[in-house]
Write a protein that holds these residues in place. Structure first.
Motif, PDB file in Angstrom:
ATOM      1  N   THR A  17      -6.351  -1.255  -8.241  1.00 22.06           N
ATOM      2  CA  THR A  17      -5.552  -0.170  -8.819  1.00 22.06           C
ATOM      3  C   THR A  17      -4.794  -0.593 -10.071  1.00 22.06           C
ATOM      4  O   THR A  17      -4.089   0.220 -10.669  1.00 22.06           O
ATOM      5  CB  THR A  17      -4.557   0.367  -7.782  1.00 22.06           C
ATOM      6  N   THR A  18      -4.904  -1.857 -10.430  1.00 21.46           N
ATOM      7  CA  THR A  18      -4.368  -2.332 -11.709  1.00 21.46           C
ATOM      8  C   THR A  18      -5.084  -3.635 -12.056  1.00 21.46           C
ATOM      9  O   THR A  18      -5.599  -4.330 -11.171  1.00 21.46           O
ATOM     10  CB  THR A  18      -2.843  -2.561 -11.677  1.00 21.46           C
ATOM     11  N   ASP A  19      -5.100  -3.942 -13.350  1.00 19.44           N
ATOM     12  CA  ASP A  19      -5.805  -5.140 -13.828  1.00 19.44           C
ATOM     13  C   ASP A  19      -4.867  -6.307 -14.120  1.00 19.44           C
ATOM     14  O   ASP A  19      -5.324  -7.361 -14.578  1.00 19.44           O
ATOM     15  CB  ASP A  19      -6.560  -4.818 -15.141  1.00 19.44           C
ATOM     16  N   ILE A  20      -3.573  -6.135 -13.879  1.00 20.65           N
ATOM     17  CA  ILE A  20      -2.610  -7.115 -14.406  1.00 20.65           C
ATOM     18  C   ILE A  20      -2.361  -8.318 -13.502  1.00 20.65           C
ATOM     19  O   ILE A  20      -1.574  -9.190 -13.857  1.00 20.65           O
ATOM     20  CB  ILE A  20      -1.231  -6.459 -14.687  1.00 20.65           C
ATOM     21  N   ALA A  21      -3.019  -8.361 -12.334  1.00 24.58           N
ATOM     22  CA  ALA A  21      -2.617  -9.390 -11.384  1.00 24.58           C
ATOM     23  C   ALA A  21      -3.754 -10.292 -10.899  1.00 24.58           C
ATOM     24  O   ALA A  21      -3.983 -10.420  -9.708  1.00 24.58           O
ATOM     25  CB  ALA A  21      -1.903  -8.746 -10.198  1.00 24.58           C
ATOM     26  N   ILE A  30      -4.639  -7.884  -3.159  1.00 23.68           N
ATOM     27  CA  ILE A  30      -3.562  -6.904  -2.980  1.00 23.68           C
ATOM     28  C   ILE A  30      -3.741  -5.699  -3.898  1.00 23.68           C
ATOM     29  O   ILE A  30      -3.637  -4.559  -3.463  1.00 23.68           O
ATOM     30  CB  ILE A  30      -2.186  -7.565  -3.200  1.00 23.68           C
ATOM     31  N   THR A  31      -4.036  -5.949  -5.188  1.00 27.67           N
ATOM     32  CA  THR A  31      -4.229  -4.798  -6.094  1.00 27.67           C
ATOM     33  C   THR A  31      -5.323  -3.882  -5.552  1.00 27.67           C
ATOM     34  O   THR A  31      -5.268  -2.666  -5.749  1.00 27.67           O
ATOM     35  CB  THR A  31      -4.638  -5.222  -7.530  1.00 27.67           C
ATOM     36  N   ALA A  65      -6.418  -3.858  -2.156  1.00 27.00           N
ATOM     37  CA  ALA A  65      -6.153  -3.344  -0.805  1.00 27.00           C
ATOM     38  C   ALA A  65      -5.463  -1.991  -0.901  1.00 27.00           C
ATOM     39  O   ALA A  65      -5.686  -1.109  -0.065  1.00 27.00           O
ATOM     40  CB  ALA A  65      -5.287  -4.324  -0.009  1.00 27.00           C
ATOM     41  N   ILE A  66      -4.650  -1.817  -1.931  1.00 25.89           N
ATOM     42  CA  ILE A  66      -4.003  -0.517  -2.160  1.00 25.89           C
ATOM     43  C   ILE A  66      -5.070   0.559  -2.370  1.00 25.89           C
ATOM     44  O   ILE A  66      -5.075   1.599  -1.717  1.00 25.89           O
ATOM     45  CB  ILE A  66      -3.056  -0.591  -3.379  1.00 25.89           C
ATOM     46  N   ASP A  87      -2.754  -3.393 -18.843  1.00 29.33           N
ATOM     47  CA  ASP A  87      -4.063  -3.535 -18.191  1.00 29.33           C
ATOM     48  C   ASP A  87      -5.178  -3.676 -19.225  1.00 29.33           C
ATOM     49  O   ASP A  87      -6.079  -4.514 -19.074  1.00 29.33           O
ATOM     50  CB  ASP A  87      -4.361  -2.314 -17.323  1.00 29.33           C
ATOM     51  N   LEU A 145      -5.258  -7.084 -20.875  1.00 33.03           N
ATOM     52  CA  LEU A 145      -5.772  -8.131 -19.988  1.00 33.03           C
ATOM     53  C   LEU A 145      -7.274  -7.961 -19.766  1.00 33.03           C
ATOM     54  O   LEU A 145      -8.039  -8.938 -19.776  1.00 33.03           O
ATOM     55  CB  LEU A 145      -5.007  -8.123 -18.659  1.00 33.03           C
ATOM     56  N   ILE A 177       3.073  -5.302  -8.363  1.00 32.72           N
ATOM     57  CA  ILE A 177       1.740  -4.684  -8.364  1.00 32.72           C
ATOM     58  C   ILE A 177       1.846  -3.215  -7.967  1.00 32.72           C
ATOM     59  O   ILE A 177       1.308  -2.326  -8.638  1.00 32.72           O
ATOM     60  CB  ILE A 177       0.799  -5.449  -7.409  1.00 32.72           C
ATOM     61  N   ASP A 193      -5.781 -10.087  -6.539  1.00 29.60           N
ATOM     62  CA  ASP A 193      -6.599  -8.876  -6.515  1.00 29.60           C
ATOM     63  C   ASP A 193      -6.971  -8.442  -5.101  1.00 29.60           C
ATOM     64  O   ASP A 193      -7.452  -7.327  -4.911  1.00 29.60           O
ATOM     65  CB  ASP A 193      -7.811  -9.014  -7.429  1.00 29.60           C
ATOM     66  N   MET A 228      -4.743   4.828  -9.076  1.00 29.04           N
ATOM     67  CA  MET A 228      -4.611   5.603  -7.844  1.00 29.04           C
ATOM     68  C   MET A 228      -4.911   7.091  -7.993  1.00 29.04           C
ATOM     69  O   MET A 228      -5.509   7.692  -7.105  1.00 29.04           O
ATOM     70  CB  MET A 228      -3.194   5.430  -7.272  1.00 29.04           C
ATOM     71  N   HIS A 229      -4.494   7.667  -9.118  1.00 30.40           N
ATOM     72  CA  HIS A 229      -4.664   9.115  -9.236  1.00 30.40           C
ATOM     73  C   HIS A 229      -6.111   9.520  -9.481  1.00 30.40           C
ATOM     74  O   HIS A 229      -6.436  10.702  -9.433  1.00 30.40           O
ATOM     75  CB  HIS A 229      -3.751   9.677 -10.336  1.00 30.40           C
ATOM     76  N   ILE A 288       0.848  -1.198   0.000  1.00 35.71           N
ATOM     77  CA  ILE A 288       0.000   0.000   0.000  1.00 35.71           C
ATOM     78  C   ILE A 288       0.883   1.247   0.000  1.00 35.71           C
ATOM     79  O   ILE A 288       0.733   2.146  -0.829  1.00 35.71           O
ATOM     80  CB  ILE A 288      -0.938  -0.001   1.228  1.00 35.71           C
ATOM     81  N   SER A 293     -12.613  -2.096 -15.294  1.00 33.92           N
ATOM     82  CA  SER A 293     -11.207  -2.079 -15.707  1.00 33.92           C
ATOM     83  C   SER A 293     -10.658  -0.678 -15.493  1.00 33.92           C
ATOM     84  O   SER A 293     -11.421   0.289 -15.367  1.00 33.92           O
ATOM     85  CB  SER A 293     -11.086  -2.455 -17.186  1.00 33.92           C
ATOM     86  N   ILE A 294      -9.325  -0.593 -15.461  1.00 39.51           N
ATOM     87  CA  ILE A 294      -8.660   0.701 -15.324  1.00 39.51           C
ATOM     88  C   ILE A 294      -9.113   1.647 -16.433  1.00 39.51           C
ATOM     89  O   ILE A 294      -9.346   2.835 -16.202  1.00 39.51           O
ATOM     90  CB  ILE A 294      -7.126   0.490 -15.372  1.00 39.51           C
TER      91      ILE A 294
END
Lengths: 491, 491
Positions: B379-383, B389-390, B392-393, A450, A453, A432, B387, B353-354, A393, B313-314
């Motif tokens: 915050t990203t789609d690549i993982a 973790i992506t 939780a950020i 992104d 995917l 990430i 998710d 994030m922004h 984070i 998606s982002i």
């Protein structure tokens, strides 16, 4: 036996390709993911290296480039930098030269080589590339480039073998580590490091004070500038690309940490603080910093100026001890630059979210834009065993604010030494964070990954989705035939 | 068999205690961690409930409080709200009454009861507490209070049993889930929900359109207001505390999603969009919203106004489709308030994030401060497979900016249905995010937990550290005797 370049992700759908530069031996690796249907392939940044036989090591990719510059007299097993030369990427950048390493990086990052040269010349980026680590594939660390991830490995006195550590190196870079720090302790530091460097396609960092401490039987009081200097030269000759040096832990700053909840938690910081207090003298790394710069300049070792007074808890974040040291690191940055030595600055640690931006802003101001390289930060202290998450984070946020490289934290942080699974968990969490930061910074091209995917996901192209995933293995393993077959596709 | 209240974390060092309020049956639970030495015990917010025999269910803690207010005629197996009454916490708060539930919450959060009443009266907080779910321990969702976490569970047509889902409920609340949504599909929706509500000490949320769809054999075109209304009444009578209603997916908004990378990904959103398009009529939930409010008011069911057009998606974040719906949710918030119905607003989804802060700011403005309840955001789609973790950020950040409750995402997101391990991984990641947000918001008392754990860490009180950990089991299991025994303790 040559290690496989990549394990078999999606058969031949995800494979290594090379883009050739201005000379035939300048070949930049990418992982290319071929997609089904009319979807164009996606090229991903690739850190996995060409694969090596651990007994032989990697081929010296940069050997001819270094030789051509004539800064180094070739000798068996490496080179001896010529006296008086400062063969650093910084010196070349300042002289207006785009080195082969800079060209390599430009192709890798998808930018013009002039941008690479300018950012290095201005000190806003570093390209850690010891002339005695010709096996490395050049990479760059700077806020205008992709956010990078470092993984720490290393033997301890108690556990793990050299082979295991080389395996962790390969494992970490397979999952995306951009640099690796060898934090080995114990008796076999030199040979462990040798095995790691010779097999590493990524820059290797160390903390030389750890080895210096071994030489004085673990007693910080017995350390001296001479022992440290000898250690730095030993490591520079081996090919260490960047070194953490805790030259900012000054004697007057040590008392500032007394009333903290967690005192001094950096190992290097506490070693130097102990030395300063025992001798009641100023830090010998600070006192001899100019001479240290001359050594690093000869090999093009990059400074990673350590934050020995970084906070070890939420309570201690952004305090006077931390920022006093940062001001000194700013001063030392300019000294290093005067010697044509590349510099990055280490940062915390443990920081609650609302205090993260201040860290970057102050570091950028005090260190004149030198790249920031932070450990996390952890955004809360309550979750031992999950600090890859508490810190991902903080890492994502600090990356968004301009930090150039993120040092990973594994689930074992505070609890034990990371094993192979922990190394992977840490690297993935930090990839990430780094990519989320790239997106938030609007890094050109970052979102294409992104989008590819997400499009695959929306069109139920499962194999494309897996092959594009940061971790194709786990995504594929988790895919569950019980998932409702056809969700929302109305619009 | 009565389930254990807590499993054996550190023997008797971490145990449940109760703080009594103004009446002897108003007892607020905490997990108290006793520490060694002179260190005072630490009290943690506790969601684990008193433990139940799944066949019998929990005792009706709030039964006497509800009865005393005289809004409900007691009948076997629950109560029938009296016609014309609006026994909602919002109505009481507006009338200046501090209910027993509000007092309970005030003790739980460590604030004055008047603050709880004022925040509910202003619509800035909700206290989801169906009069027919007397088993629940009151909790509050609002930006002035601790950030909350929701866990989704639920049987699917293909897998899992009712007993398994009740077990997941208990498991989720043991790790800290503040509310649980039952997203069951398939034939046994009613009885699954019954088992969950009767055994739940936390508020239960549902998405009634899922059950309504089962009643029309899965064909969205056959849905109608009548079928939906009947379903809502059925669920309200059972005791569902809050319901996701996709009343903001308006016919003119559906085309706005056409050019997205991932169209409409909310299941409820796509159901309503399909209905609107097929009939070319306005969303029946929007058209009948006032009548829906009257139903919810009788039972004190809280609205969770669904974001059916949330980005998947982002690429699709913060687009016109999403914000058009949000404006409508703002309009509906005021309609609900006119009927004394509590409201929270659901939010995305996938957001770089922004672009996170804009979501909260706009929601708070358009919905006049009604609590925001977001899924992640990723915050990203690549993982895929990471998710938790992506997201939780994104969850930590959106919590810092004022989101009141975070809906967890598990490692199986996009890939399959979460099992027990996934539920735990999701809850833990989100408790981290929520607590990091509490710290960043400067929530009074939040940092005491971090400080106690960090002090224990610095003093090598390993057992205290484990007992204070968010997950004592894993922290203890990871602790490794190979860890260097005495790191940095200089200052």
């Amino acid at each position: 036996m040559v290690r496989p370049v990549h394990h078999d992700w999606g058969g031949n759908m995800r494979r290594k390709v090379y883009v050739e530069g201005s000379r035939p031996d300048l070949r930049v690796p990418f992982a290319e993911v071929e997609l089904t249907g009319d979807n164009p392939p996606v090229r991903l940044y690739d850190t996995s290296g060409p694969g090596s036989d651990p007994e032989v090591g990697l081929p010296p990719l940069r050997g001819p480039w270094i030789a051509a510059r004539g800064d180094v007299a070739p000798v068996a097993g490496g080179g001896t930098p010529l006296a008086g030369r400062r063969p650093t990427q910084l010196a070349y950048a300042r002289a207006g030269v785009v080195t082969d390493e800079m060209e390599f990086v430009a192709i890798r990052e998808g930018v013009d080589p002039s941008v690479v040269r300018e950012e290095i010349a201005a000190g806003r980026a570093v390209l850690p590339a010891n002339v005695n680590h010709p096996e490395s594939e050049p990479m760059i660390i700077g806020s205008r480039f992709l956010v990078k991830v470092n993984a720490n490995i290393g033997t301890s006195a108690v556990t793990s073998s050299i082979a295991e550590e080389v395996d962790k190196l390969t494992w970490a870079t397979q999952w995306g580590a951009d640099t690796v720090m060898d934090l080995s302790t114990g008796k076999r530091i030199h040979e462990t490091r040798e095995a790691i460097i010779r097999n590493s396609a990524v820059p290797i960092g160390t903390v030389p004070i750890y080895q210096a401490l071994e030489k004085v039987d673990g007693d910080p009081v017995k350390l001296s500038w001479e022992i440290f200097r000898e250690t730095v030269i030993e490591q520079a000759e081996q090919g260490v690309d960047y070194m953490t040096v805790h030259a900012g832990v000054l004697l007057p700053y040590v008392p500032l940490a007394v009333n903290r909840v967690t005192g001094i938690v950096s190992r290097g910081g506490s070693i130097m603080a102990a030395w300063c207090l025992a001798h009641h003298r100023e830090n010998f790394l600070y006192e001899n910093f100019a001479e240290l710069c001359e050594i690093l300049a000869r090999y093009d070792v990059t400074f990673s100026l350590g934050d020995g007074l970084r906070p070890g808890s939420i309570a201690d974040a952004n305090d006077e001890a931390q920022f006093a040291e940062l001001r000194t690191l700013g001063e030392l940055t300019h000294v290093a630059w005067e010697h044509d030595v590349q510099v990055m600055i280490e940062g915390p640690g443990h920081v609650p979210m609302h205090k993260i931006k201040e860290n970057v802003d102050l570091q950028q101001e005090l260190c004149a834009g030198a790249p920031f390289y932070t450990l996390g930060p952890l955004t809360t202290d309550i979750a031992p065993a999950y600090d890859h998450i508490t810190s991902a984070i903080g890492a994502a946020m600090i990356g968004m604010f301009g930090t150039a490289m993120l040092c990973y934290v594994t689930p074992k942080e505070h609890l034990g030494l990371p094993d192979r699974d922990d190394v992977k968990a840490g690297v993935i969490a930090y990839k990430i964070a780094a990519h989320a930061a790239d997106l938030a910074k609007g890094h050109p091209g970052a979102q294409a990954w992104d989008d590819a995917l997400s499009k695959a996901r929306f069109e139920f192209r499962w194999e494309d989705q897996f092959n594009l995933a940061l971790d194709p293995d786990t995504a594929r393993a988790y895919h569950d035939a019980t998932l409702p077959a056809a969700p929302a596709k109305t619009a």
